[in-house]
Structures are given as structure tokens and as C-alpha cells.
Write a protein that holds these residues in place. Structure first.
Motif: not given
Lengths: 278, 315
Positions: A258, A261-262, A265-266, A268-269, B123, B126-127, B131
Motif C-alpha cells: 500500500i 502504491f501511495l 500511485q500514477k 501503479f494505476i 486523482s 481514483r486512489v 486502494l
């Protein structure tokens, strides 16, 4: 026109935000409950009706996890799996993907269809024979065996091939004219250009490896050889269910991914959007 | 133009090297190609190609606890037909997949909201939706086991506040599968939203403007323009969703333990395969189960491809 309708569109935006905020809160509620439960005592966790917050914030549950399972070993196994599999796939899949996209050789089509077949078949079909293989080479219950099947990926090769196909061929031609050999063209020219594809593959492999459960359960029997995902599944007690400890263990196991990911994030997505759902 | 010059120049450049290996340019390219795919294919031969063949072979074999294997033909497949546990597992997997498909309309709904022109905090939303996608399924299962708890779970507590009686989510047949499938939706929704959102972003805005000029309302525009335009993406998301659902293991394994009173009624194909292959160590029969899973996935996917002609529009 935009100015005339601005108050109407502001109202529409507010409605959209209201729906999104409520839904997003519902999406993160399980995390909130999980985190709050880790700070509760067992009595508090079993209170009826349940309370939102603990009376005092205690860290006993986290300590119990460390006593109950070899958490550090499992964590190390997970990290080792992620690192070796990601590095191996980046090398093997990008090389093979490049060959399928840009080099001509006999039976290229046939070999590629064979790879696609691996992708289509459900993963479970490999489990029993892979176990037999590991047994015959004396690797049962080893971290090596747990890592091995993820070093190679048909899906990753497919992904990289698709990516290399989008890169202009003229660059390779020009480099060849300048006297670069095919390996240099791949390594010095194409690979740097394929960075977005490589990042997507790395994220996908890391996520999938970190979360993998079935294969580790099958191949590992000593708990200090498990990865975290399978490791925390052994936390459930035989008689009582210690929810604060279970929540602490699951939080400690899920948190590294997590956080990653944080931070990214960009990437990851985007990565998950390009790799689809496989 | 360069096509005619390039090969000649290349052979000049490589002149020194080609004298060592008397290979033509095409042969060198082919050799490089084989070298590039060699590591992958060596690994795949041992870990993927051989196992596929071996699983087929095993499904015709009776395996003992010790080494012996005897050919029994279609015995396992005949046994599958009248194995109530297998039927139960197939029905459960189907229910799970059908409930799981609700993820698609939900994802279309949220993706459409997120696609509002000029929406702020995109965004951030989206996050939050994404998650659960990166959260370990083992952990997800453990958390939802607590959320679903009859006595001290917050879900029943919420129901009580709204005046509903408590529900025993995880200890009743069928309901347990629906409850776990709902968790599957929660954890996969973010991914479907992202995929459909990227589909929505390819719909040209002038189409909407033109329809608006012609007097089409927002709902009409959505169903008549947006939905047909993104139907290929929806189809892809639905197909991948069903394939994933039919292979569900993690959440069921974690949320329905052997202590659960409906443990036997809550097995899916893959959990049953795990039980037969790795708890009872009946490798032959387990192989037959997994080959049936392959057949089932192929049939369901084939059916979806057949049905797509009725609703998917390719521009």
C-alpha cells in the motif's frame, strides 16, 4: 455558454462529489475498522455492540503477531521473491518480447502461439506437475521452489512484445547503420525507450508476487519458509479468534504494498490499466 | 528507398565479423532471435509446457500415496459427473461469477461520475477506489471476516441501527458465496473503474455536443452514445472478470475455514481442487478437476464471445 450554465454545472458537480465521497468512504471503511481493531484489546474487539474506537491505543496486538509467527523471515521471503522475480522477468520477458516483435526467425508465429496458450490456461493446471518437479529435484519446502515459477512469464513477454511493436523501427535501422550489433540496438536503444512498459511489468509482477497465496501454501510446509501472504493465513487460532492480532498481522503484511502504491500511485494505476486484469 | 541501401551498408559494416562466422544476414538475425527467447523458453518448457501435458496425462491415471501410477482411462471424468462435491463446487463458482459480474455496472457508474468534465479531486478519488486492488487478498479476507461477524461485526451493527435483524453472513449456504463475492467486487472494483474510465476518455466530446443540439437528454446520451461506444471495453472487462471469478481461491480459503459449519457447501472449483490434490493427495482426480476447469472457462468465454455479437459495437 459556459458562464450562463455555470451555477447549474456547479450544482451538478456538487451532487457528483457527494456520491463519490460517500462511496469512497465506504471503500476505505474496512481499512479504518482494521486499523482501529489493531489497537483494541481482545475484550473490546468482542464487545456487543462494537465500538468504533478503542478506549486506549495499545500495541499489544502487533507484538503478539511477532511472537506467534516468524514474521521477519516471512517478510524477507516476500521481499526476496519480489526482487528476484521482478528482475528475472524484466530480463527474460523484455528479451523474448523484443525478439517476437522485431526479429525474424523461423517458427516465430508458432512459438508465439505456444506462449499465448500458457496465458490462456488457468494457473492451477501447473500446480501438481510443478510440485512433482520440485520434489524430484529435492526442492520441496524451499524458498527457491516458491520463487521459481514466477521467474518466467508468458504474459510479461506478451506485454513487452506489444510495447516494442509501438516503438518506431527506423531507430533500430539507424543504429544498425552506425555499426551497432543487434544486442546493442536492443540494450542501448530499444530498452530505454520501453521504460513505461518495463515499469508496468515490474509493478504487475511485484504486486502479484507479494499477494500470492496458493502456490506457497502448496509447496511450503515450514512456516519460516512461507511468504507473508500465506504466512498470515496461519495466524487464525485453533480455539479463539484473536481479532486484534489478526488485524495487526494483516495490516503489517499488506502495508508495504500500500505504501509503495501511495508513493507511485500514477505509475501503479497506469501499469494496471495497461496490463489489464490478468 | 533506404530499403535497398541499408542491407548493403550493413553487410559492409559487418564484413569483419561475418568472416568469422560464415552466416548470412538473415541467419544471424534468426540466431539472435533464438538466443533472445532461449532463457524464457527453457524455463517455460520445464515449468509450463511440460506441466500442461503432465496434467492431462495425470487425469487418466490412478495415483497412489506411493509412487505407482496406473492408467484408468476416463474413470476420473466419469467420477466427476456423479461427484456431488464437484457439482456443488461448480454451482458455487457459477454463483460467485454471476454475483461478481455486478462489478461491471458499478464500475460503469463510478467511471462515468469520475469522467465528469472538469471534475476536481479526480486523482484523490481514483486512489481511494484503487486502494483495495493493491491490498493482499489474504488480508482482505481476514478483515471482511471480522466485518461480517454475526455478533461484533460492524455490518450487522449497521443493519441493527436501521432496524434489521442480524444476518449470519458466512455460515449459511449460498449466502456465504454471495457475501464473499461481494468482497471480490470490493477488491476488484477500482481496477474495472480504471479500465472503463480509459474507455470513456476515448469517446469524442463533439458526439455528445451534436446529440445535445438535437435535444437528447443526459440519460439518452449515455445509453445511446456512450454505452455503445465503450461496449468493447465493457466486454473485455466482463470476460476477464468471469475468468477471474471462476478461478476464485484466496477469499474463499481465508473466509470459509474448515471450522465453518457450511465448509462443505461453500467450496469452489479451485478450493475443491486444492482439497483433493493437496490435502487428500489424490493427484489423478485433482488433475481431472483442473482440466474440467479449463474446459469450463473455455466454454463460458466462448459463450460470451458468441453473445457479444448482440450487444458489442466495434466502430
Amino acid at each position: 455558454m459556459a458562464r450562463v450554465r455555470s451555477s447549474e454545472s456547479v450544482r451538478a458537480h456538487l451532487a457528483v462529489h457527494a456520491v463519490l465521497i460517500i462511496s469512497a468512504l465506504a471503500m476505505v471503511f474496512p481499512f479504518f475498522w482494521q486499523v482501529m481493531t489493531t489497537f483494541k484489546t481482545q475484550t473490546e474487539a468482542l464487545q456487543v455492540p462494537p465500538q468504533l474506537l478503542p478506549a486506549t491505543f495499545g500495541f499489544d496486538a502487533y507484538r503478539q503477531v511477532l511472537q506467534r509467527i516468524p514474521f521477519v523471515d516471512m517478510f524477507n521471503n516476500s521481499v526476496l521473491s519480489v526482487v528476484t522475480r521482478t528482475v528475472a522477468q524484466l530480463i527474460f520477458c523484455s528479451m523474448a518480447g523484443y525478439a517476437f516483435a522485431r526479429l525474424r526467425f523461423p517458427f516465430r508465429g508458432t512459438l508465439f502461439v505456444m506462449l499465448l496458450a500458457i496465458m490462456m490456461v488457468p494457473r492451477e493446471i501447473y500446480l501438481i506437475p510443478q510440485t512433482e518437479i520440485m520434489k524430484s529435484v529435492g526442492l520441496l519446502d524451499t524458498v527457491t521452489a516458491m520463487i521459481a515459477p514466477g521467474l518466467f512469464s508468458a504474459f510479461g513477454t506478451f506485454l513487452m512484445r506489444q510495447f516494442f511493436l509501438t516503438l518506431p523501427e527506423s531507430l533500430a535501422e539507424a543504429a544498425r547503420l552506425d555499426g551497432a550489433n543487434r544486442f546493442q540496438v536492443f540494450y542501448l536503444i530499444m530498452l530505454p525507450l520501453a521504460k513505461p512498459g518495463l515499469i508496468a511489468l515490474a509493478i504487475f509482477t511485484a504486486l502479484w508476487t507479494w499477494n500470492e497465496l496458493l502456490w506457497p501454501l502448496v509447496i511450503i510446509s515450514t512456516s519460516s519458509n512461507l511468504n507473508l501472504s500465506a504466512g498470515i493465513s496461519t495466524l487464525s487460532g485453533e480455539y479463539v479468534t484473536d481479532y486484534p492480532m489478526l488485524m495487526a498481522g494483516s495490516l503489517m503484511a499488506e502495508l508495504p504494498m500500500i505504501v509503495l502504491f501511495l508513493v507511485l500511485q500514477k505509475r501503479f494505476i497506469e501499469g494496471i490499466a495497461t496490463t489489464g486484469m490478468k | 528507398m533506404t530499403d535497398t541501401v541499408a542491407p548493403r551498408l550493413r553487410s559492409v559494416a559487418n564484413g569483419a565479423k561475418s568472416s568469422c562466422f560464415a552466416l548470412s544476414e538473415r541467419q544471424r538475425e534468426a540466431l539472435t532471435g533464438y538466443l533472445f527467447i532461449l532463457p524464457l523458453f527453457l524455463g517455460a518448457a520445464v515449468l509450463f509446457f511440460y506441466p500442461i501435458l503432465r496434467s492431462f496425462e495425470l487425469s487418466f491415471m490412478q495415483t497412489g500415496v506411493f509412487k505407482g501410477e496406473t492408467f484408468v482411462g476416463l474413470k476420473h471424468y466419469r467420477h466427476l459427473m456423479d461427484d456431488p462435491k464437484m457439482w456443488q463446487a461448480m454451482v458455487n463458482s457459477m454463483i460467485y461469477a454471476l454475483v461478481g459480474l455486478l462489478e461491471v455496472p458499478l464500475a460503469i457508474f463510478f467511471a462515468s461520475l469520475l469522467n465528469t468534465p472538469g471534475l476536481r479531486f479526480l486523482s484523490f478519488y481514483r486512489v481511494l477506489f484503487f486502494l483495495p486492488v493493491v491490498t493482499m487478498p489474504t488480508a482482505v479476507g481476514m478483515v471482511w471476516q471480522l466485518l461480517y461477524n454475526v455478533d461484533y461485526g460492524p455490518i450487522n451493527q449497521g443493519l441493527a441501527l436501521a432496524g434489521f435483524p442480524p444476518v449470519s453472513w458466512l455460515t449459511q449456504p449460498v449466502i456465504v458465496i454471495v457475501a464473499v463475492a461481494a468482497v471480490g467486487i470490493w477488491s476488484g472494483l477500482g481496477q474495472s473503474i480504471i479500465l472503463i474510465l480509459s474507455g470513456l476518455q476515448t469517446v469524442p466530446p463533439d458526439l455528445h455536443e451534436a446529440a445535445e443540439m438535437d435535444g437528447a437528454g443526459p440519460l439518452q446520451r449515455f445509453f445511446r452514445i456512450t454505452l455503445p461506444m465503450i461496449s468493447p471495453t465493457i466486454f473485455l472487462v466482463a470476460v476477464l472478470n468471469v475468468i477471474k471469478s471462476l478461478q476464485v481461491f484466496d477469499l474463499i480459503y481465508i473466509m470459509v475455514g474448515p471450522k465453518n459449519p457450511v465448509f462443505d457447501q461453500a467450496q469452489t472449483i479451485v478450493t475443491y481442487f486444492f482439497e483433493v490434490g493437496f490435502v487428500e493427495h489424490d493427484r489423478g482426480y485433482a488433475a481431472a478437476i483442473v482440466i474440467s476447469l479449463l474446459a469450463m472457462i473455455m466454454m463460458v468465454t466462448g459463450l460470451q464471445f458468441y453473445l457479444q455479437k448482440k450487444w458489442v459495437h466495434y466502430g
